[in-house]
Design an enzyme around this catalytic site. Structure first.
Site, PDB file in Angstrom:
ATOM      1  N   LYS A   6      26.800  21.437  21.210  1.00  0.00           N
ATOM      2  CA  LYS A   6      27.610  23.092  20.887  1.00  0.00           C
ATOM      3  C   LYS A   6      26.436  24.172  20.402  1.00  0.00           C
ATOM      4  O   LYS A   6      26.346  25.258  20.898  1.00  0.00           O
ATOM      5  CB  LYS A   6      28.597  23.145  20.234  1.00  0.00           C
ATOM      6  CG  LYS A   6      29.884  22.820  21.235  1.00  0.00           C
ATOM      7  CD  LYS A   6      31.176  23.000  20.219  1.00  0.00           C
ATOM      8  CE  LYS A   6      30.926  22.566  18.968  1.00  0.00           C
ATOM      9  NZ  LYS A   6      31.916  22.399  18.029  1.00  0.00           N
ATOM     10  N   ARG A  64      39.791  26.291  15.704  1.00  0.00           N
ATOM     11  CA  ARG A  64      39.698  24.880  15.477  1.00  0.00           C
ATOM     12  C   ARG A  64      41.118  24.399  15.673  1.00  0.00           C
ATOM     13  O   ARG A  64      41.256  23.144  16.064  1.00  0.00           O
ATOM     14  CB  ARG A  64      39.238  24.285  14.165  1.00  0.00           C
ATOM     15  CG  ARG A  64      38.410  23.044  14.034  1.00  0.00           C
ATOM     16  CD  ARG A  64      38.041  22.934  12.606  1.00  0.00           C
ATOM     17  NE  ARG A  64      36.484  23.461  12.282  1.00  0.00           N
ATOM     18  CZ  ARG A  64      35.616  23.094  12.437  1.00  0.00           C
ATOM     19  NH1 ARG A  64      35.678  21.790  13.245  1.00  0.00           N
ATOM     20  NH2 ARG A  64      34.575  23.594  11.969  1.00  0.00           N
ATOM     21  N   ARG A 120      21.390   7.626  15.404  1.00  0.00           N
ATOM     22  CA  ARG A 120      20.519   8.533  14.570  1.00  0.00           C
ATOM     23  C   ARG A 120      20.105   7.770  13.411  1.00  0.00           C
ATOM     24  O   ARG A 120      20.592   7.174  12.913  1.00  0.00           O
ATOM     25  CB  ARG A 120      21.236   9.824  14.026  1.00  0.00           C
ATOM     26  CG  ARG A 120      21.359  10.662  15.282  1.00  0.00           C
ATOM     27  CD  ARG A 120      21.476  12.078  14.914  1.00  0.00           C
ATOM     28  NE  ARG A 120      22.483  12.565  13.861  1.00  0.00           N
ATOM     29  CZ  ARG A 120      23.050  13.660  13.983  1.00  0.00           C
ATOM     30  NH1 ARG A 120      22.651  14.542  14.656  1.00  0.00           N
ATOM     31  NH2 ARG A 120      23.984  13.696  13.097  1.00  0.00           N
ATOM     32  N   ARG A 159      22.838   7.845   8.067  1.00  0.00           N
ATOM     33  CA  ARG A 159      23.661   8.695   7.240  1.00  0.00           C
ATOM     34  C   ARG A 159      25.062   8.369   7.289  1.00  0.00           C
ATOM     35  O   ARG A 159      25.611   7.804   8.229  1.00  0.00           O
ATOM     36  CB  ARG A 159      23.333  10.355   7.714  1.00  0.00           C
ATOM     37  CG  ARG A 159      22.018  10.908   7.108  1.00  0.00           C
ATOM     38  CD  ARG A 159      22.120  12.306   7.520  1.00  0.00           C
ATOM     39  NE  ARG A 159      23.159  12.573   8.686  1.00  0.00           N
ATOM     40  CZ  ARG A 159      23.864  13.743   8.701  1.00  0.00           C
ATOM     41  NH1 ARG A 159      23.753  14.621   8.010  1.00  0.00           N
ATOM     42  NH2 ARG A 159      24.488  13.707   9.818  1.00  0.00           N
ATOM     43  N   ARG A 191      35.611  11.253  12.714  1.00  0.00           N
ATOM     44  CA  ARG A 191      35.381  12.433  13.001  1.00  0.00           C
ATOM     45  C   ARG A 191      35.852  12.863  14.541  1.00  0.00           C
ATOM     46  O   ARG A 191      36.577  13.993  14.722  1.00  0.00           O
ATOM     47  CB  ARG A 191      34.081  12.730  13.102  1.00  0.00           C
ATOM     48  CG  ARG A 191      33.442  12.896  11.683  1.00  0.00           C
ATOM     49  CD  ARG A 191      31.742  12.904  11.672  1.00  0.00           C
ATOM     50  NE  ARG A 191      31.458  14.064  12.093  1.00  0.00           N
ATOM     51  CZ  ARG A 191      29.998  14.108  12.393  1.00  0.00           C
ATOM     52  NH1 ARG A 191      29.309  13.173  12.475  1.00  0.00           N
ATOM     53  NH2 ARG A 191      29.517  15.344  12.883  1.00  0.00           N
TER      54      ARG A 191
END
Ligand SMILES: [Zn+2]
Length: 224
Positions: free
Chosen positions: A16, A91, A130, A163, A174
Site C-alpha cells: 500500500k 481502519r 525478510r 524481526r 497481524r
C-alpha cells in the site's frame, strides 16, 4: 478535473505504501499515512496535535474523534483541493462513517476505496522472508533480495535476524487483526459501490498500472 478522493486498503505486506507514493507522484495528490499525519499535527503544534501528543506520550491509542479531526484539517488545506490518498485510515467501520460525515459537511465524497488483494500465503511469504541486519537495519529477503552470504549483511557484515514483526506467529496475528477490523470495512464500501479490487500478487509496476487504469475508468464514467 474531478476530484480523486481515495482510500487504500490491504493487508500488511500488500505494498500500500509503495502504491500510495506512486499515486501521490502521478496525480500530484497529498498522501496521508495515518502515522505521518498525526506526527505532523504534533510537530505543527495544532490544538488537535497537542491533544494527540498527550495520548501518545501516555502510550495510549489516539481516539477516533482526534484522528478524524486531524484528517479533516488536512482535507481542508488547498493542496487537497483536487483530492487525497488515505492509507491506514479508516481502519474500522465507525471511522469510515466518521470520514463520510466529514466529507459530506464540505460537499465532497470518496471516489473509491482501493483494496490491494493479497492472499495470506503470499503475505506470509513476503513478510516471513525478510531478514534485517542488527547493526543498521538493512533489509534483505531470502527469496527476492538474498544477501551474498547467508545470514550476513552485504553492507556491513553484521548478523541478519528475523524481526519480531516478521515472525510467522506475529504475522498471523497481524493478519487476524486486519481481517477482524477491515473485513467489515470492505463490505461497507462494497455496499456503497465504492470498492475496487486490484490483484496485489503482481509486481509493484503492474499493480500501479491496474490502479491507474481503474481510476481513468472511474473518471470516464463520471464524465458521461
Ligand atoms: Zn547492515
Amino acid at each position: 478535473m474531478s476530484e480523486l478522493n481515495l482510500v487504500l486498503l490491504g493487508p500488511p505486506g500488500s505494498g500500500k505504501g509503495t502504491q500510495g507514493e506512486r499515486l501521490q507522484e502521478d496525480f500530484d495528490l497529498p498522501y496521508h499515512a495515518t502515522g505521518n499525519i498525526l506526527r505532523r499535527a504534533v510537530e505543527e503544534g495544532t490544538d488537535l496535535g497537542k491533544t494527540a501528543k498527550e495520548y501518545m506520550d501516555n502510550g495510549d491509542l489516539v481516539p477516533d474523534d482526534v484522528i478524524i479531526g486531524v484528517i479533516a484539517e488536512e482535507l481542508e488545506k488547498p493542496e487537497a483541493e483536487d483530492g487525497f490518498i488515505l492509507d491506514g485510515f479508516p481502519r474500522t467501520t465507525p471511522q469510515a462513517e466518521a470520514l463520510d460525515e466529514e466529507l459530506q459537511k464540505v460537499g465532497r465524497g470518496l471516489t473509491a476505496a482501493i483494496l490491494i488483494d493479497v492472499p495470506d500465503a503470499e503475505v506470509e511469504r513476503r513478510l516471513g522472508g525478510r531478514r534485517t541486519c542488527v547493526a543498521n537495519g538493512h533489509v534483505f529477503h531470502i527469496e527476492f533480495n538474498p544477501p551474498q552470504e547467508e545470514g550476513k549483511c552485504d553492507v556491513d557484515g553484521s548478523e541478519l535476524i528475523v524481526r519480531e514483526d516478521d515472525r510467522p506467529e506475529v504475522i498471523r496475528r497481524r493478519l487476524q487483526t486486519y481481517y477482524e477490523k477491515t473485513e467489515p470495512l470492505v463490505s461497507y464500501y462494497e455496499e456503497r459501490g465504492l470498492l475496487r479490487r486490484v490483484d496485489g500478487t503482481k509486481s509493484p509496476d503492474q499493480v500501479g498500472d491496474q490502479i491507474r487504469a481503474l481510476l481513468s475508468t472511474l473518471r470516464m464514467e463520471e464524465d458521461i
